[in-house]
Write a protein that holds these residues in place. Structure first.
Motif, PDB file in Angstrom:
ATOM      1  N   ASN A 280      42.979  43.288  34.879  1.00  0.00           N
ATOM      2  CA  ASN A 280      42.222  44.332  35.566  1.00  0.00           C
ATOM      3  C   ASN A 280      41.247  43.813  36.610  1.00  0.00           C
ATOM      4  N   PHE A 281      41.980  43.115  37.705  1.00  0.00           N
ATOM      5  CA  PHE A 281      41.491  42.433  38.883  1.00  0.00           C
ATOM      6  C   PHE A 281      41.128  43.550  39.945  1.00  0.00           C
ATOM      7  N   ARG A 282      39.919  43.321  40.515  1.00  0.00           N
ATOM      8  CA  ARG A 282      39.317  44.239  41.418  1.00  0.00           C
ATOM      9  C   ARG A 282      38.989  43.091  42.577  1.00  0.00           C
ATOM     10  N   LEU A 283      38.669  43.622  43.917  1.00  0.00           N
ATOM     11  CA  LEU A 283      38.495  42.640  44.983  1.00  0.00           C
ATOM     12  C   LEU A 283      37.171  42.311  44.878  1.00  0.00           C
ATOM     13  N   GLU A 284      36.170  43.319  44.255  1.00  0.00           N
ATOM     14  CA  GLU A 284      34.779  42.466  44.226  1.00  0.00           C
ATOM     15  C   GLU A 284      34.528  41.517  43.265  1.00  0.00           C
ATOM     16  N   SER A 285      35.820  41.227  42.468  1.00  0.00           N
ATOM     17  CA  SER A 285      35.712  39.924  41.593  1.00  0.00           C
ATOM     18  C   SER A 285      36.283  38.553  41.949  1.00  0.00           C
ATOM     19  N   LEU A 286      36.751  38.956  43.256  1.00  0.00           N
ATOM     20  CA  LEU A 286      37.469  37.637  43.950  1.00  0.00           C
ATOM     21  C   LEU A 286      36.593  36.377  43.998  1.00  0.00           C
ATOM     22  N   PRO A 287      35.532  36.584  44.709  1.00  0.00           N
ATOM     23  CA  PRO A 287      34.691  35.360  44.842  1.00  0.00           C
ATOM     24  C   PRO A 287      34.314  34.594  43.639  1.00  0.00           C
ATOM     25  N   SER A 288      33.979  35.242  42.441  1.00  0.00           N
ATOM     26  CA  SER A 288      33.783  34.610  41.356  1.00  0.00           C
ATOM     27  C   SER A 288      35.039  33.909  40.617  1.00  0.00           C
ATOM     28  N   ALA A 289      36.166  34.637  40.959  1.00  0.00           N
ATOM     29  CA  ALA A 289      37.316  33.934  40.529  1.00  0.00           C
ATOM     30  C   ALA A 289      37.817  32.603  41.097  1.00  0.00           C
ATOM     31  N   LEU A 290      37.582  32.663  42.658  1.00  0.00           N
ATOM     32  CA  LEU A 290      37.829  31.563  43.359  1.00  0.00           C
ATOM     33  C   LEU A 290      36.783  30.325  43.015  1.00  0.00           C
ATOM     34  N   THR A 291      35.233  30.716  42.677  1.00  0.00           N
ATOM     35  CA  THR A 291      34.343  29.700  42.195  1.00  0.00           C
ATOM     36  C   THR A 291      34.894  29.065  41.128  1.00  0.00           C
ATOM     37  N   GLY A 292      35.289  29.910  40.182  1.00  0.00           N
ATOM     38  CA  GLY A 292      35.868  29.240  38.861  1.00  0.00           C
ATOM     39  C   GLY A 292      36.923  28.368  38.701  1.00  0.00           C
ATOM     40  N   VAL A 293      37.836  28.570  39.797  1.00  0.00           N
ATOM     41  CA  VAL A 293      38.947  27.548  40.035  1.00  0.00           C
ATOM     42  C   VAL A 293      38.567  26.435  40.861  1.00  0.00           C
TER      43      VAL A 293
ATOM     44  N   GLU B 158      31.555  36.625  52.339  1.00  0.00           N
ATOM     45  CA  GLU B 158      30.422  37.375  52.696  1.00  0.00           C
ATOM     46  C   GLU B 158      30.939  38.888  52.909  1.00  0.00           C
ATOM     47  N   GLN B 159      32.117  38.753  53.841  1.00  0.00           N
ATOM     48  CA  GLN B 159      32.608  40.081  54.139  1.00  0.00           C
ATOM     49  C   GLN B 159      34.117  40.148  53.718  1.00  0.00           C
ATOM     50  N   LEU B 160      33.930  41.100  52.450  1.00  0.00           N
ATOM     51  CA  LEU B 160      35.201  41.157  51.656  1.00  0.00           C
ATOM     52  C   LEU B 160      36.103  42.279  52.327  1.00  0.00           C
ATOM     53  N   HIS B 161      37.468  41.965  52.446  1.00  0.00           N
ATOM     54  CA  HIS B 161      38.280  42.773  52.984  1.00  0.00           C
ATOM     55  C   HIS B 161      39.682  42.899  52.158  1.00  0.00           C
ATOM     56  N   GLU B 162      40.300  44.016  52.173  1.00  0.00           N
ATOM     57  CA  GLU B 162      41.530  44.280  51.467  1.00  0.00           C
ATOM     58  C   GLU B 162      42.646  43.469  51.689  1.00  0.00           C
ATOM     59  N   ASP B 163      42.639  43.073  53.170  1.00  0.00           N
ATOM     60  CA  ASP B 163      43.847  42.482  53.895  1.00  0.00           C
ATOM     61  C   ASP B 163      43.612  41.211  54.262  1.00  0.00           C
ATOM     62  N   VAL B 164      42.790  40.403  53.517  1.00  0.00           N
ATOM     63  CA  VAL B 164      42.499  39.077  53.980  1.00  0.00           C
ATOM     64  C   VAL B 164      42.575  37.903  52.810  1.00  0.00           C
ATOM     65  N   ALA B 165      43.092  36.898  53.241  1.00  0.00           N
ATOM     66  CA  ALA B 165      43.196  35.871  52.182  1.00  0.00           C
ATOM     67  C   ALA B 165      42.116  34.683  52.533  1.00  0.00           C
ATOM     68  N   TYR B 166      41.308  34.454  51.511  1.00  0.00           N
ATOM     69  CA  TYR B 166      40.294  33.407  51.733  1.00  0.00           C
ATOM     70  C   TYR B 166      40.921  31.913  51.138  1.00  0.00           C
TER      71      TYR B 166
ATOM     72  N   ALA C 235      29.819  27.566  49.690  1.00  0.00           N
ATOM     73  CA  ALA C 235      31.018  27.847  50.365  1.00  0.00           C
ATOM     74  C   ALA C 235      31.684  29.207  50.296  1.00  0.00           C
ATOM     75  N   VAL C 236      31.628  29.439  48.795  1.00  0.00           N
ATOM     76  CA  VAL C 236      32.427  30.733  48.740  1.00  0.00           C
ATOM     77  C   VAL C 236      31.624  31.899  49.112  1.00  0.00           C
ATOM     78  N   ALA C 237      30.651  31.823  48.986  1.00  0.00           N
ATOM     79  CA  ALA C 237      29.556  33.010  49.182  1.00  0.00           C
ATOM     80  C   ALA C 237      29.641  33.224  50.767  1.00  0.00           C
ATOM     81  N   GLU C 238      29.603  32.057  51.619  1.00  0.00           N
ATOM     82  CA  GLU C 238      29.623  32.155  53.025  1.00  0.00           C
ATOM     83  C   GLU C 238      31.003  32.886  53.384  1.00  0.00           C
ATOM     84  N   ALA C 239      32.058  32.141  52.931  1.00  0.00           N
ATOM     85  CA  ALA C 239      33.490  32.589  53.506  1.00  0.00           C
ATOM     86  C   ALA C 239      33.719  34.116  53.036  1.00  0.00           C
TER      87      ALA C 239
END
Length: 251
Positions: free
Chosen positions: A13-26, A92-100, A86-90
């Motif tokens: 059930n992945f949503r874009l808003e959860s991407l920062p926390s997923a990246l932080t976890g990994v 900060e502007q979440l977009h559907e067509d961006v890779a972080y 570092a994750v929070a800064e990168a």
């Protein structure tokens, strides 16, 4: 022949808003393995962060390179290179067509003829000022002591790992195939030496590399809430089976 090695991760059930926390976890799990649980280890920090729009051919819309060496004690990069910051800064502007994308480091035994990031001139990111002989954080605690033998062609060197999280529209929605988060380890040479006749000394070094890779993968499975994962190579060869077979032969 050497091949690019990746780990793809999918989340339920992945949503874009959860991407920062997923990246932080990994990134946290990687830092646990890379820093070997030592507080303040340079290998527990982010070395570079980038945001790529549309696909990988585009120039990054955001990029920051952190100074992680003995000088960083006196700079703002010390706090900013902390994973959460570092994750929070990168992102900060979440977009559907961006890779972080975030770059980390760990120590691997590498063949002496394989260029390490310490000597790379292309795609140089950050400063790496680590004395492998003297830096306490740089030496694994479980090194296998071998009797005197001919010098090993393997050296303990810093190696780059890139961890990227994808918006659902990046690269035409390729995250269905690549995973919502993908880890790029670089060439599989430190783990797979199928055609090489190895001494016991060199075999022990490959075994340590494999154990470190497996430890990272298992930590992700245990702590990151993923629904599935895939360790794969660019050529499509079944790497997981090759790693297990290599580890069994070494034991």
């Amino acid at each position: 022949m050497s091949d690019q090695l990746y780990l793809s991760l999918w989340y339920p059930n992945f949503r874009l808003e959860s991407l920062p926390s997923a990246l932080t976890g990994v990134l946290r799990q990687f830092a646990t393995v890379a820093g070997e649980g030592k507080p303040g280890s340079l290998f527990g920090r982010v070395w570079a962060a980038s945001a790529f729009p549309i696909d990988w051919t585009e120039s990054p819309t955001y990029q920051r390179i952190f100074v992680n060496d003995t000088r960083s004690d006196d700079t703002a990069d010390t706090d900013d290179a902390i994973i959460e910051n570092a994750v929070a800064e990168a992102t900060e502007q979440l977009h559907e067509d961006v890779a972080y994308e975030f770059e980390m480091r760990w120590l691997l035994w590498l063949p002496s003829d394989m260029k390490s990031i310490a000597s790379e001139s292309e795609r140089s990111t950050g400063h790496l000022d680590i004395d492998i002989e003297d830096e306490e954080d740089a030496r694994p605690s479980n090194l296998i002591t071998m009797p005197a033998a001919k010098p090993s062609r393997w050296k303990l060197e810093p190696a780059r790992v890139r961890i990227a999280g994808f918006g659902p529209e990046f690269d035409a929605g390729a995250y269905d195939q690549n995973g919502q988060v993908r880890v790029e380890f670089g060439l599989d040479t430190p783990w797979v030496q199928e055609e090489e006749e190895l001494s016991r000394q060199d075999a022990a070094k490959i075994q340590q590399n494999i154990e470190k890779l497996l430890a990272f993968t298992l930590l992700i499975e245990k702590h990151c809430g993923i629904s599935s994962r895939l360790l794969w190579t660019e050529s499509g060869e079944p790497l997981a089976e090759k790693l297990i077979a290599r580890l069994q032969r070494l034991n």
